[in-house]
Design a protein around this motif. Structure first.
Motif, mmCIF file in Angstrom:
data_model
loop_
_atom_site.group_PDB
_atom_site.id
_atom_site.type_symbol
_atom_site.label_atom_id
_atom_site.label_comp_id
_atom_site.label_asym_id
_atom_site.label_seq_id
_atom_site.Cartn_x
_atom_site.Cartn_y
_atom_site.Cartn_z
ATOM 1 N N LYS A 57 34.937 45.196 27.638
ATOM 2 C CA LYS A 57 35.122 44.575 28.954
ATOM 3 C C LYS A 57 36.595 44.399 29.307
ATOM 4 O O LYS A 57 36.954 44.412 30.484
ATOM 5 N N THR A 58 37.451 44.242 28.302
ATOM 6 C CA THR A 58 38.870 44.039 28.596
ATOM 7 C C THR A 58 39.445 45.228 29.352
ATOM 8 O O THR A 58 40.075 45.076 30.399
ATOM 9 N N PHE A 59 39.219 46.434 28.853
ATOM 10 C CA PHE A 59 39.694 47.626 29.561
ATOM 11 C C PHE A 59 38.928 47.817 30.866
ATOM 12 O O PHE A 59 39.472 48.348 31.834
ATOM 13 N N ALA A 60 37.663 47.398 30.890
ATOM 14 C CA ALA A 60 36.842 47.588 32.094
ATOM 15 C C ALA A 60 37.380 46.801 33.282
ATOM 16 O O ALA A 60 37.233 47.238 34.425
ATOM 17 N N TYR A 61 37.995 45.653 33.045
ATOM 18 C CA TYR A 61 38.605 44.948 34.186
ATOM 19 C C TYR A 61 40.097 45.253 34.318
ATOM 20 O O TYR A 61 40.657 45.210 35.411
ATOM 21 N N LEU A 62 40.764 45.570 33.203
ATOM 22 C CA LEU A 62 42.196 45.839 33.292
ATOM 23 C C LEU A 62 42.504 47.118 34.054
ATOM 24 O O LEU A 62 43.440 47.150 34.875
ATOM 25 N N VAL A 63 41.756 48.176 33.801
ATOM 26 C CA VAL A 63 42.066 49.461 34.428
ATOM 27 C C VAL A 63 42.015 49.367 35.949
ATOM 28 O O VAL A 63 42.995 49.725 36.633
ATOM 29 N N PRO A 64 40.928 48.900 36.561
ATOM 30 C CA PRO A 64 40.951 48.798 38.033
ATOM 31 C C PRO A 64 41.960 47.782 38.551
ATOM 32 O O PRO A 64 42.562 47.987 39.611
ATOM 33 N N ALA A 65 42.165 46.696 37.804
ATOM 34 C CA ALA A 65 43.134 45.692 38.255
ATOM 35 C C ALA A 65 44.541 46.276 38.278
ATOM 36 O O ALA A 65 45.299 46.077 39.245
ATOM 37 N N LEU A 66 44.914 47.015 37.240
ATOM 38 C CA LEU A 66 46.261 47.586 37.175
ATOM 39 C C LEU A 66 46.457 48.700 38.204
ATOM 40 O O LEU A 66 47.534 48.839 38.784
ATOM 41 N N LEU A 67 45.414 49.494 38.423
ATOM 42 C CA LEU A 67 45.525 50.610 39.358
ATOM 43 C C LEU A 67 45.430 50.170 40.817
ATOM 44 O O LEU A 67 45.722 50.953 41.723
ATOM 45 N N SER A 68 45.046 48.926 41.053
ATOM 46 C CA SER A 68 44.868 48.444 42.425
ATOM 47 C C SER A 68 46.187 48.267 43.162
ATOM 48 O O SER A 68 46.216 48.229 44.398
ATOM 49 N N GLY A 69 47.294 48.127 42.428
ATOM 50 C CA GLY A 69 48.580 47.856 43.051
ATOM 51 C C GLY A 69 48.785 46.400 43.405
ATOM 52 O O GLY A 69 49.840 46.029 43.946
ATOM 53 N N GLU A 70 47.809 45.554 43.096
ATOM 54 C CA GLU A 70 47.915 44.127 43.367
ATOM 55 C C GLU A 70 48.606 43.412 42.207
ATOM 56 O O GLU A 70 48.597 43.887 41.061
ATOM 57 N N ARG A 71 49.198 42.240 42.515
ATOM 58 C CA ARG A 71 49.625 41.358 41.429
ATOM 59 C C ARG A 71 48.361 40.774 40.799
ATOM 60 O O ARG A 71 47.399 40.416 41.498
ATOM 61 N N VAL A 72 48.371 40.673 39.472
ATOM 62 C CA VAL A 72 47.151 40.319 38.745
ATOM 63 C C VAL A 72 47.401 39.085 37.894
ATOM 64 O O VAL A 72 48.418 38.991 37.191
ATOM 65 N N LEU A 73 46.459 38.156 37.959
ATOM 66 C CA LEU A 73 46.474 36.971 37.097
ATOM 67 C C LEU A 73 45.252 37.038 36.201
ATOM 68 O O LEU A 73 44.124 37.159 36.688
ATOM 69 N N ILE A 74 45.456 36.979 34.883
ATOM 70 C CA ILE A 74 44.356 37.004 33.918
ATOM 71 C C ILE A 74 44.346 35.673 33.179
ATOM 72 O O ILE A 74 45.349 35.287 32.571
ATOM 73 N N THR A 225 48.598 35.843 43.664
ATOM 74 C CA THR A 225 48.141 37.144 43.178
ATOM 75 C C THR A 225 46.940 37.598 43.992
ATOM 76 O O THR A 225 46.175 36.787 44.515
ATOM 77 N N GLY A 226 46.760 38.910 44.073
ATOM 78 C CA GLY A 226 45.628 39.450 44.816
ATOM 79 C C GLY A 226 44.368 39.537 43.998
ATOM 80 O O GLY A 226 43.261 39.560 44.539
ATOM 81 N N VAL A 227 44.512 39.616 42.660
ATOM 82 C CA VAL A 227 43.362 39.730 41.766
ATOM 83 C C VAL A 227 43.473 38.656 40.701
ATOM 84 O O VAL A 227 44.506 38.522 40.042
ATOM 85 N N VAL A 228 42.393 37.888 40.540
ATOM 86 C CA VAL A 228 42.325 36.876 39.483
ATOM 87 C C VAL A 228 41.134 37.195 38.603
ATOM 88 O O VAL A 228 40.005 37.334 39.096
ATOM 89 N N VAL A 229 41.375 37.315 37.289
ATOM 90 C CA VAL A 229 40.318 37.606 36.328
ATOM 91 C C VAL A 229 40.191 36.430 35.368
ATOM 92 O O VAL A 229 41.183 36.014 34.755
ATOM 93 N N PHE A 230 38.985 35.895 35.253
ATOM 94 C CA PHE A 230 38.700 34.879 34.240
ATOM 95 C C PHE A 230 37.909 35.552 33.122
ATOM 96 O O PHE A 230 36.727 35.861 33.287
ATOM 97 N N ASP A 231 38.570 35.814 32.014
ATOM 98 C CA ASP A 231 37.884 36.319 30.822
ATOM 99 C C ASP A 231 37.448 35.108 30.006
ATOM 100 O O ASP A 231 38.031 34.033 30.112
ATOM 101 N N GLU A 232 36.399 35.276 29.181
ATOM 102 C CA GLU A 232 35.809 34.134 28.451
ATOM 103 C C GLU A 232 35.488 33.009 29.453
ATOM 104 O O GLU A 232 35.834 31.850 29.274
ATOM 105 N N ALA A 233 34.802 33.379 30.535
ATOM 106 C CA ALA A 233 34.622 32.476 31.675
ATOM 107 C C ALA A 233 33.505 31.461 31.484
ATOM 108 O O ALA A 233 33.334 30.581 32.338
ATOM 109 N N HIS A 234 32.750 31.522 30.408
ATOM 110 C CA HIS A 234 31.550 30.684 30.277
ATOM 111 C C HIS A 234 31.866 29.187 30.245
ATOM 112 O O HIS A 234 31.002 28.373 30.528
#
Length: 688
Positions: A57-74, A225-234
């Motif tokens: 899952k880490t690569f599954a969200y990182l790849v589109p987030a990085l390629l989006s051109g947005e600033r990303v907060l993880i 940031t344009g993209v915010v990802v919460f990993d281990e979100a439970h």
């Protein structure tokens, strides 16, 4: 070209990832998740993904987030995952995708060296014992060359060391702009790097702390940031509740007193009886402790004593009220002493502000609890008074709309600011509920309209893992359950040669099981017992993985842990071949928060067990069981020492929540599975 068109080729067998990591396997589930994340980013919407273990899952969200051109907060739940993202995953993806991105990680201030407090610790060096003096010397040597100031870099420094606390700051004792070492401050430098980063990695606590600080009028710490990802979100709703509530601890009173004595001696000697003020605060802290009636169920949750109205239940009412009044009087005395000298030094001015804030919190607990909240007293370790909201869904719903919080609470009826830019919010974890709708997570987090996706694990659990429920053990309600379980585990561990993680639902069970196993396996016998609390979690997991004892000799291990050991433990390979769960992890019925939550749901006409207790147990059970199989080559046995799983009606949904493992029905089948693991552990792949 759309973001989806850019993302999918990355995961192809001959794509960029395969070129930098040839051993990586192409997984359909990973590509499906990456595509869903890309679509969510394009649409500026919320996406909730339960991604089974091994999906990637880490690569599954990182790849589109990085390629989006947005600033990303993880945002992650653990420092371990923060470090993994910073040092392993993101550098690999930057290489594979040829992206020159600025990446930074930001931790809480307690992880960074405070140069001012290091100077104070050096000045007070005569009072240090040998171990603390050694650790401080290591920190001083490292401080000459570090740029980051992250104490995790100091070789051999344990996060539980007293030296760690002496050389870091807290929100309470940080001097902020008044600090004489501000220009060299590692915390401020890390925050500067964070503001300039294209990709910033933080943790959930820091995310909500920053929002709370904005609500109190402080400057924004985290960049837009344009993209915010919460990993281990439970655990997102649980952590949010901590920052929406209020708490006061006796350790805050004591630390304030100690800092007042130190600053008074340095800058205003003779201006007040500084030692007398400290002694008064110590007496108040002691009086609060004495007012707590020791509960019969003192435990991981039993250390919480319910609080209704002004006076907590199970406390000596008159002693408690007197102790609170004494704390108010002591803080007012400190404030009066600081009034006349605060202008003499930044330390004293900051202590004045800090005393005012602490006094306000103590006074808050002298009045009735706020509506919609629950209060309790925690008596394990330092005594803490806690007030937290029962429902944070509305507050989080407002946040996802783009409105920062206000002090104390968020009002979901308020409209977000017109200038608030829309974001894409991605929430992911291996366990987000017990059903396909993921309502356990989405309802609690105010995400009722979010798109959801479940991606099953690619592991062949029927071949790699087996489930066994020992039929001969007594029910968990039996007083002898933990002792008999420990003896049963001891026999299995001896047969397997270690390689076992025991997860308990309470500290009491942990103590009983650990004591029995320590008696069974003496030091130097080839099997070492590691017990939560005897060292930092990271150090115990490192030793467990390495299969070495404290002297560096080969050893099998049995690790006994509760609470945080149910999640975030990643031990692939032969080091971990059996996970034992002592009983079904239902919420503690005597816990004040659980009791208040049950009353709230009952008032709404809901089935408390079905809506809350059962899904909470399912999520916890999935988390614990998830420690067993971590890659395609792992094999092992999951033991759940609770026959209610087989004989009660609620056992079926709990079994459905688990991965589809092969079932072992008898002790003979279990023994054969252990033998299969033992025979082939060094040369092949057993089928347990």
């Amino acid at each position: 070209m759309s973001l989806s068109d850019l993302v999918l080729p990355v995961f192809a067998p001959d794509g960029p990832l395969a070129r930098v990591r040839p051993h990586l396997r192409s997984r359909p589930g990973q590509a499906a998740m990456a595509l869903a994340v890309a679509q969510a980013i394009n649409a500026r919407e919320s996406l909730v993904v339960e991604a089974g273990t091994g999906i990637g899952k880490t690569f599954a969200y990182l790849v589109p987030a990085l390629l989006s051109g947005e600033r990303v907060l993880i945002s992650t739940a653990t420092k371990t995952l923060q470090d993994q993202l910073l040092t392993r995953d993101l550098p690999l993806l930057q290489q594979a995708l040829a992206l020159p991105l600025r990446v930074a990680a930001l931790k809480g201030r307690a992880n960074y060296l405070c140069l001012y407090r290091l100077e104070q610790a050096r000045r007070d060096g005569e009072g240090h014992d040998e171990a603390v003096a050694h650790d401080l010397a290591c920190v001083e040597r490292w401080a000459q060359s570090t740029r980051s100031g992250d104490l995790a870099e100091v070789p051999g420094l344990d996060e539980y060391s007293a030296a760690w606390r002496q050389v870091t700051s807290t929100v309470d004792n940080c001097l902020g702009s008044m600090c004489p070492r501000l220009r060299q401050c590692h915390v401020y430098r890390a925050r500067h790097d964070a503001q300039a980063a294209d990709v910033l990695i933080i943790n959930h606590h820091l995310f909500f702390a920053d929002l709370g600080a904005q609500g109190a009028g402080a400057a924004q710490l985290l960049p837009d940031t344009g993209v915010v990802v919460f990993d281990e979100a439970h655990r997102l709703a649980e952590i949010a509740a901590q920052f929406l509530g209020t708490h006061v601890s006796t350790s805050q009173l004591l630390q304030l007193g100690q800092d007042v004595v130190a600053a008074g001696a340095r800058h205003a000697r003779g201006a007040a009886d500084w030692q007398g003020l400290l002694q008064h605060l110590r007496q108040c802290a002691h009086a609060l402790r004495l007012a707590v009636a020791p509960g019969e169920d003192a435990d991981a949750a039993g250390s919480r004593i319910a609080w209704t109205g002004v006076t907590p239940e199970a406390l000596d009412a008159s002693a408690w009220d007197g102790a609170l009044e004494g704390a108010v009087a002591a803080l007012r005395a400190v404030l009066a002493a600081l009034d006349g000298v605060a202008q003499h030094a930044p330390d004293l001015a900051h202590l004045h502000s800090r005393t005012v804030a602490l006094l306000e919190r103590v006074l808050h607990f002298c009045s009735e609890a706020d509506a919609g909240t629950v209060r309790w007293v925690e008596s394990a370790g330092a005594l803490r008074m806690v007030e937290t909201p029962l429902d944070v869904a509305g507050a989080l719903r407002t946040l996802w709309k783009g409105k920062p919080p206000t002090q104390g609470a968020w009002d979901e009826s308020d409209e977000p600011p017109a200038a608030s830019a829309p974001r894409s919010w991605i929430y992911t974890s291996a366990t987000l509920g017990d059903g396909k709708d993921l309502r356990w997570f989405t309802d609690a987090c105010g995400l009722e309209g979010a798109r959801t996706l479940q991606v099953p694990s690619p592991f062949d659990y029927a071949r790699q893992a087996a489930l066994y429920v020992p039929p001969a053990l007594p029910l968990p309600s039996d007083a002898g359950h933990s002792v008999q379980l420990a003896r049963w585990v001891g026999d299995a561990v001896a047969r397997l040669g270690g390689h076992t993680l025991v997860l308990t639902t309470s500290l009491r069970a942990l103590a009983v099981i650990a004591d029995e196993l320590c008696r069974r396996f003496a030091p130097g016998g080839g099997i070492e017992v590691l017990v939560q609390g005897h060292a930092s979690r990271s150090r115990m997991v490192e030793r467990f993985r390495a299969q070495l004892d404290a002297s560096g000799r080969p050893a099998g291990h049995v690790l006994v842990g509760a609470a945080s050991f149910w999640e975030g433990i990643d031990v692939p390979g032969e080091a971990l071949q059996m996970v034992v769960i002592d009983k079904l992890p239902f919420p503690a019925p005597g816990d004040p928060w659980e009791q208040a939550q049950a009353r709230r749901l009952a008032d709404q006409g809901g089935n408390v067990f079905r809506r809350h207790a059962l899904p909470s147990a399912a999520v916890a059970l999935k988390q614990g069981a998830g420690r067993l199989i971590r890659n395609e080559n792992d094999h092992g046995i999951l033991v759940i020492a609770d026959t209610r799983l087989l004989h009660k009606g609620y056992g079926k949904p709990l079994l459905r929540a688990l991965a589809p493992m092969r079932r072992l029905h008898t002790q003979e089948e279990f023994g054969a599975a252990l033998d299969a693991l033992t025979r082939t552990s060094t040369r092949g792949s057993p089928s347990p």
